[in-house]
Design an enzyme around this catalytic site. Sequence first.
Site, PDB file in Angstrom:
ATOM      1  N   ASP A 182      -2.246  -0.143   2.847  1.00 30.02           N
ATOM      2  CA  ASP A 182      -2.156   1.686   2.491  1.00 30.02           C
ATOM      3  C   ASP A 182      -0.852   1.628   3.154  1.00 30.02           C
ATOM      4  O   ASP A 182      -0.409   0.635   3.711  1.00 30.02           O
ATOM      5  CB  ASP A 182      -3.022   2.292   4.455  1.00 30.02           C
ATOM      6  CG  ASP A 182      -5.203   1.594   4.012  1.00 30.02           C
ATOM      7  OD1 ASP A 182      -5.102   1.303   2.926  1.00 30.02           O
ATOM      8  OD2 ASP A 182      -5.311   1.741   5.329  1.00 30.02           O
TER       9      ASP A 182
HETATM   10  N1  URA Z   1      -7.198  -2.730   6.203  1.00 29.09           N
HETATM   11  C1  URA Z   1      -6.775  -1.892   6.073  1.00 29.09           C
HETATM   12  O1  URA Z   1      -7.627  -0.854   7.205  1.00 29.09           O
HETATM   13  N2  URA Z   1      -5.650  -1.018   6.231  1.00 29.09           N
HETATM   14  C2  URA Z   1      -4.674  -2.035   5.422  1.00 29.09           C
HETATM   15  O2  URA Z   1      -3.714  -2.124   4.843  1.00 29.09           O
HETATM   16  C3  URA Z   1      -5.012  -3.381   5.608  1.00 29.09           C
HETATM   17  C4  URA Z   1      -6.317  -4.200   5.830  1.00 29.09           C
END
Ligand code: URA
Length: 234
Positions: free
Chosen positions: A105
Amino acid sequence: MPQTIRLDKAVSQVTNLSRADAKRAAKSGRITVNGEIITNPATKVVDEDILCLDGRQLSQPGPRYFMLHKPLGYVSASKDSEHPTVLDLIDEPNKHLLHVAGRLDIDTTGLVLITDDGQWSHKVTSPRHHHHKVYHVHLADSIAENAADKFAKGVWLDGEQKRTRPAQLEALSMKEARLTISEGRYHQVKRMFAALGNRVLQLHRERIGTIVLDEELAEGDYRPLTEIEVNSIQ
Ligand code: URA
């Protein structure tokens, strides 16, 4: 659909010619595409096209593999109209061929693998290949006593038909933990903690399989993977 790119751009990516130089080279008939002289630098070419400059074939790079220390604020997509992408941090020829193997993310930091080898990246992300992902998590609230048990059994994520696969939670302090998961559902770690009524404040990926984020890499830096690291993904 094969990805197309302008001839002058393609040539400048695999040589030390600037875009302007590559344009001039095309206009003066120095470039062939699949054996035919192409003088229009805007002609679209695809990866499979064989480009020659002055009769010399421009080498197609072999498969490439990198690890990057992703900073906050970067998206894992190849292109984004609003935010910088992790590929903006990469300075390599033929960058358009590279992609992220397992996205993070925008507000997650840490280990990102980047490659032009689609089969390899499939193995990184497919749960069937069992390459665990390890995250360091900071939480808004204290970790519930039964959190590790719940994650080990699998939890139901909002709107999903299947429990999460067994995951290992190691509490590091009241509000800090290391979580190991073997799948990569959308916002998985955040949603797993949300399923327990907690909230992720900071998320950092430390490891994928046996590939550990190199501590020598500052945020935004990257390096090629070693042969051992590449071959660890099977
Ligand atoms: N899980 C999440 O919630 N975000 C990420 O970036 C990776 C795994």
